[in-house]
Design a protein around this motif. Structure first.
Motif, PDB file in Angstrom:
ATOM      1  N   ALA A 426      16.925 -16.342  -9.653  1.00  0.00           N
ATOM      2  CA  ALA A 426      16.410 -17.308 -10.778  1.00  0.00           C
ATOM      3  C   ALA A 426      15.325 -16.024 -11.454  1.00  0.00           C
ATOM      4  N   THR A 427      14.135 -15.646 -10.370  1.00  0.00           N
ATOM      5  CA  THR A 427      13.198 -14.572 -10.673  1.00  0.00           C
ATOM      6  C   THR A 427      14.064 -13.000 -11.175  1.00  0.00           C
ATOM      7  N   LEU A 428      14.193 -13.092  -9.990  1.00  0.00           N
ATOM      8  CA  LEU A 428      14.711 -11.473 -10.460  1.00  0.00           C
ATOM      9  C   LEU A 428      15.477 -11.503 -11.923  1.00  0.00           C
ATOM     10  N   SER A 429      16.750 -12.359 -12.032  1.00  0.00           N
ATOM     11  CA  SER A 429      17.330 -12.709 -13.270  1.00  0.00           C
ATOM     12  C   SER A 429      17.035 -12.593 -14.857  1.00  0.00           C
ATOM     13  N   THR A 430      15.247 -13.328 -13.994  1.00  0.00           N
ATOM     14  CA  THR A 430      14.617 -13.787 -15.558  1.00  0.00           C
ATOM     15  C   THR A 430      14.574 -12.216 -15.767  1.00  0.00           C
ATOM     16  N   MET A 431      13.748 -11.724 -15.239  1.00  0.00           N
ATOM     17  CA  MET A 431      13.072  -9.607 -15.189  1.00  0.00           C
ATOM     18  C   MET A 431      14.272  -9.256 -15.604  1.00  0.00           C
ATOM     19  N   VAL A 432      15.621  -8.521 -15.080  1.00  0.00           N
ATOM     20  CA  VAL A 432      16.292  -8.239 -15.889  1.00  0.00           C
ATOM     21  C   VAL A 432      16.941  -8.640 -17.392  1.00  0.00           C
ATOM     22  N   ALA A 433      16.786  -9.539 -17.697  1.00  0.00           N
ATOM     23  CA  ALA A 433      17.291 -10.233 -18.656  1.00  0.00           C
ATOM     24  C   ALA A 433      15.991 -10.281 -20.020  1.00  0.00           C
ATOM     25  N   ILE A 434      15.177 -10.132 -19.280  1.00  0.00           N
ATOM     26  CA  ILE A 434      13.529  -9.916 -20.375  1.00  0.00           C
ATOM     27  C   ILE A 434      13.972  -8.099 -20.465  1.00  0.00           C
ATOM     28  N   ALA A 435      13.881  -7.653 -19.697  1.00  0.00           N
ATOM     29  CA  ALA A 435      14.274  -5.920 -19.479  1.00  0.00           C
ATOM     30  C   ALA A 435      15.399  -5.856 -20.621  1.00  0.00           C
ATOM     31  N   LEU A 436      16.391  -6.510 -20.348  1.00  0.00           N
ATOM     32  CA  LEU A 436      17.631  -5.729 -21.170  1.00  0.00           C
ATOM     33  C   LEU A 436      17.374  -5.895 -22.380  1.00  0.00           C
ATOM     34  N   GLY A 437      16.320  -6.829 -22.726  1.00  0.00           N
ATOM     35  CA  GLY A 437      16.596  -7.760 -24.003  1.00  0.00           C
ATOM     36  C   GLY A 437      15.593  -6.711 -24.745  1.00  0.00           C
ATOM     37  N   VAL A 438      14.243  -6.011 -23.922  1.00  0.00           N
ATOM     38  CA  VAL A 438      13.301  -5.352 -24.632  1.00  0.00           C
ATOM     39  C   VAL A 438      13.972  -4.092 -24.916  1.00  0.00           C
ATOM     40  N   LEU A 439      14.791  -3.374 -23.648  1.00  0.00           N
ATOM     41  CA  LEU A 439      15.917  -2.177 -24.165  1.00  0.00           C
ATOM     42  C   LEU A 439      16.709  -2.666 -25.443  1.00  0.00           C
ATOM     43  N   ALA A 440      17.361  -3.642 -26.147  1.00  0.00           N
ATOM     44  CA  ALA A 440      18.393  -3.823 -26.984  1.00  0.00           C
ATOM     45  C   ALA A 440      17.173  -3.433 -28.105  1.00  0.00           C
ATOM     46  N   GLY A 441      15.736  -4.460 -27.399  1.00  0.00           N
ATOM     47  CA  GLY A 441      15.002  -4.427 -28.768  1.00  0.00           C
ATOM     48  C   GLY A 441      15.186  -3.563 -29.119  1.00  0.00           C
ATOM     49  N   SER A 442      14.448  -2.110 -27.821  1.00  0.00           N
ATOM     50  CA  SER A 442      13.829  -1.080 -28.764  1.00  0.00           C
ATOM     51  C   SER A 442      14.738  -0.640 -29.374  1.00  0.00           C
ATOM     52  N   SER A 443      16.278  -0.403 -29.230  1.00  0.00           N
ATOM     53  CA  SER A 443      17.008   0.012 -29.946  1.00  0.00           C
ATOM     54  C   SER A 443      17.199   0.080 -31.201  1.00  0.00           C
ATOM     55  N   LEU A 444      16.570  -1.066 -31.922  1.00  0.00           N
ATOM     56  CA  LEU A 444      17.022  -2.049 -33.228  1.00  0.00           C
ATOM     57  C   LEU A 444      15.794  -1.593 -33.594  1.00  0.00           C
ATOM     58  N   SER A 445      14.561  -1.714 -33.250  1.00  0.00           N
ATOM     59  CA  SER A 445      13.196  -1.121 -33.452  1.00  0.00           C
ATOM     60  C   SER A 445      12.915   0.621 -33.823  1.00  0.00           C
ATOM     61  N   ASN A 446      14.043   1.195 -32.965  1.00  0.00           N
ATOM     62  CA  ASN A 446      14.571   2.809 -34.091  1.00  0.00           C
ATOM     63  C   ASN A 446      14.483   3.339 -34.604  1.00  0.00           C
ATOM     64  N   ARG A 447      15.724   2.361 -35.312  1.00  0.00           N
ATOM     65  CA  ARG A 447      16.346   2.236 -36.414  1.00  0.00           C
ATOM     66  C   ARG A 447      15.460   1.986 -38.008  1.00  0.00           C
ATOM     67  N   MET A 448      13.468   1.757 -37.854  1.00  0.00           N
ATOM     68  CA  MET A 448      12.920   1.251 -38.518  1.00  0.00           C
ATOM     69  C   MET A 448      12.626   2.828 -38.567  1.00  0.00           C
ATOM     70  N   ARG A 449      13.370   3.327 -39.240  1.00  0.00           N
ATOM     71  CA  ARG A 449      12.239   4.895 -39.163  1.00  0.00           C
ATOM     72  C   ARG A 449      11.499   5.065 -40.509  1.00  0.00           C
ATOM     73  N   ARG A 450      10.979   6.072 -40.282  1.00  0.00           N
ATOM     74  CA  ARG A 450      10.259   6.142 -41.805  1.00  0.00           C
ATOM     75  C   ARG A 450      11.280   7.174 -42.978  1.00  0.00           C
ATOM     76  N   PRO A 451      10.907   6.666 -44.238  1.00  0.00           N
ATOM     77  CA  PRO A 451      11.712   6.312 -44.462  1.00  0.00           C
ATOM     78  C   PRO A 451      11.452   8.435 -45.026  1.00  0.00           C
ATOM     79  N   ALA A 452      12.265   9.463 -45.889  1.00  0.00           N
ATOM     80  CA  ALA A 452      11.876  10.754 -46.024  1.00  0.00           C
ATOM     81  C   ALA A 452      11.499  10.695 -47.217  1.00  0.00           C
ATOM     82  N   LEU A 453      10.537  11.737 -47.846  1.00  0.00           N
ATOM     83  CA  LEU A 453       9.840  12.465 -48.561  1.00  0.00           C
ATOM     84  C   LEU A 453      10.881  12.641 -49.586  1.00  0.00           C
TER      85      LEU A 453
END
Length: 453
Positions: A426-453
Motif C-alpha cells: 500500500a505504501t509503495l503503491s501510494t508513492m508511485v501513484a503520487i509520483a505518476l500524478g506529479v509527472l502527469a501534472g508537470s506535463s500540464l504545467s509545461n503547457r503554460m508557457r510564457r506568451p510570445a512577444l
C-alpha cells in the motif's frame, strides 16, 4: 453526500479563480516583457571572457541550497545548466546527487571544477521561496554570479517569521486538524494536538542536535506517541483516538523522500532515486520500530483497527483543512503573503482527493490529488504575489500521503507478517501513484508557457 457536494463546489470555485488568474498572468507577463524591452531590464549577453570561477561559485551555492530544499536532481541540473550557459560556459558538465553537486565549468578556454555537499537541516518555506526567485534570476542572466552567491548567503540567514512558541503551537494545531481528516473523535483530536505539542517541541530541539542522533530521535518520538496512544486505548478510550498514532508523526513520514525517489527512478536517475528510496525505507523502519516496541511494552488492544472513520460531521473536515493550511504555514514559516495561496491549493487538493476516493479508492485518489495540485502550484507561482511552486505544494503533499494511506497501514503494521506485506504494498503503491500524478501534472504545467512577444 454533503462532503462530496462541498468538494464539487470547492473545485468549481477554485477552477473559476484559477482560470481568471491564468488570464491575468498571461496579460501581466506580456506587458512586463514588453516593458523590459523598453527599459532595458532584459538578460544581458555574457562577457567575451567569462569568469569560470565566479560562475562555478554561483552554481555551487544555488545547487547546494536547492538539494537542501528538496528539489529533484533533474530540476537542479536544469537550473545549474542554465546558469552556466547564460554566463558563457555552455560546455559545463553537472552531476547532482541528493546530498552533493559536482560541477565542471568549461567554456571560453577556461576550466574550473568543484564539488559541494548539501548542508544539513531543512529550509524554511520562506527560504525556499527566496531561493526559487534567486535561481530564476540567475538562470535567466538577470543576476550576475557574485550577486547570486551573496543572495544565497543572505537566504541562509533568514530567520523564521514566527517564534518557537508559535511554531510549536502551529504543529499542535496541524496534528489536531490532520487527525480530524483521518476520522478522529473529539477526544482523538484533542489527544493529537497534545501529542503535537510534544513532537513539535522535540522537532525544534532536533534542529540544534547533530544529525548522527536523528535516527534515535525518530525512534524515541514514535515510541512516545505510540505508548501514550496504546495506553489510552487499553484504558477504554475507543478507536476514535487511533488517528493520534499517525497525525503527530506527519512531518517524520518519508513521503517526500519516497515520492521523489520514484520520480527520479522514472527519469533515469538511478543513483539518486535508489539513495532516496533507501533513506525513505530506513525512516519507515525507524518509525515502525518505535511503534512496534511501544506495542510490545504496553500491549495492543484486541479490537478491530479497521474501523469506520468517525468524522465529526460533514463540515468538520473542511474546517480542519483551513486549520491545517494555516498551522503548517506557521510551523514551516511560510511567507505571510503566501497563506491565501496555500489555502487555495490545499482546498483544491483535498476536494479532488475526496471525489476521487469515491470513484477509484484511496491509493488512486493520491494520483488524482497530485495530478490536480501540480499544475495549480505552477499557475500560482506565476502570480506576482504567488509563492514558489514547492512552497504551496509542500502543505498539499502533507495532506495527500496520510490521507491516502489513512489508518489502514497503521493497522496492517500491528496485524502481523502477512498484514505487514500488505502495508508495504500500500505504501509503495501510494508513492508511485503520487509520483505518476506529479509527472502527469508537470506535463500540464509545461503547457503554460510564457506568451510570445
Amino acid at each position: 453526500m454533503i462532503s462530496p457536494l462541498i468538494a464539487v463546489a470547492v473545485l468549481l470555485a477554485g477552477s473559476i479563480v484559477l482560470i481568471a488568474l491564468r488570464r491575468r498572468a498571461e496579460r501581466d507577463i506580456a506587458v512586463s516583457a514588453r516593458a523590459a524591452l523598453v527599459t532595458g531590464e532584459t538578460p544581458v549577453a555574457p562577457a567575451n571572457q567569462p569568469d569560470a570561477a565566479a560562475s562555478l561559485a554561483a552554481a555551487e551555492a544555488v545547487g547546494s541550497a536547492m538539494i537542501q530544499a528538496g528539489y529533484t536532481v533533474e530540476t537542479v541540473q536544469d537550473v545549474l545548466s542554465d546558469i552556466a550557459r547564460v554566463n558563457g560556459l555552455p560546455e559545463s558538465e553537472i552531476l547532482v546527487f541528493p546530498n552533493a553537486v559536482l560541477i565542471s565549468a568549461r567554456g571560453g578556454g577556461q576550466h574550473q571544477t568543484g564539488a559541494v555537499a548539501g548542508s544539513g537541516g531543512q529550509l524554511l518555506l520562506s527560504q525556499v521561496d527566496e531561493l526559487q526567485r534567486t535561481a530564476d534570476a540567475a538562470r535567466t542572466g538577470l543576476l550576475d554570479p557574485r550577486s547570486t552567491v551573496e543572495r544565497i548567503e543572505r537566504i541562509r540567514q533568514i530567520a523564521p517569521a514566527y517564534g518557537p512558541v508559535l511554531r510549536v503551537l502551529g504543529y499542535a494545531l496541524l496534528s489536531g486538524a490532520l487527525s480530524v481528516l483521518l476520522g478522529a473523535s473529539w477526544r482523538g483530536a484533542a489527544l493529537s494536538a497534545a501529542l503535537g505539542l510534544v513532537v513539535g517541541a522535540a522537532l525544534l530541539v532536533s534542529e540544534r542536535v547533530p544529525r548522527r542522533y536523528g535516527a534515535l530521535l525518530t525512534v524515541a518520538i514514535a515510541f512516545l506517541v505510540a505508548v501514550v496512544v496504546f495506553a489510552l486505548l487499553r484504558a477504554g478510550w475507543g478507536p476514535g483516538i487511533l488517528a493520534a498514532l499517525l497525525a503527530p508523526l506527519v512531518v517524520l513520514l518519508p513521503g517526500v523522500l519516497l515520492t521523489t525517489a520514484v520520480l527520479e527512478l522514472s527519469m533515469g536517475h538511478m543513483i539518486s532515486g535508489a539513495g532516496r528510496a533507501a533513506a525513505g525505507g530506513m525512516q519507515l523502519i525507524l518509525l515502525g520500530a518505535g511503534i512496534v516496541t511501544a506495542g510490545a511494552l504496553v500491549g495492543v488492544p484486541s479490537f478491530d483497527f479497521h474501523h469506520e472513520a468517525q468524522l465529526l460531521g460533514p463540515i468538520a473536515p473542511w474546517i480542519a483543512v483551513a486549520v491545517f493550511g494555516v498551522a503548517i504555514s506557521v510551523h514551516r514559516s511560510a511567507p505571510r503573503r503566501a497563506l491565501g495561496w496555500i489555502l487555495l491549493v490545499v482546498y483544491m487538493a483535498y476536494a479532488a482527493q475526496v471525489l476521487a476516493d469515491l470513484v477509484v479508492g484511496g491509493v488512486l485518489s493520491a494520483f488524482v490529488g497530485a495530478l490536480v495540485v501540480t499544475p495549480i502550484t505552477a499557475l500560482v507561482a506565476r502570480q506576482p504575489s504567488g509563492p514558489a511552486a514547492l512552497v504551496s505544494f509542500t502543505p498539499a503533499f502533507a495532506l495527500l500521503v496520510p490521507g491516502a494511506l489513512g489508518l489502514v497501514s497503521v493497522a496492517d503494521v500491528l496485524g502481523g507478517d502477512s498484514a505487514g506485506t500488505s502495508s508495504l504494498i500500500a505504501t509503495l503503491s501510494t508513492m508511485v501513484a503520487i509520483a505518476l500524478g506529479v509527472l502527469a501534472g508537470s506535463s500540464l504545467s509545461n503547457r503554460m508557457r510564457r506568451p510570445a512577444l
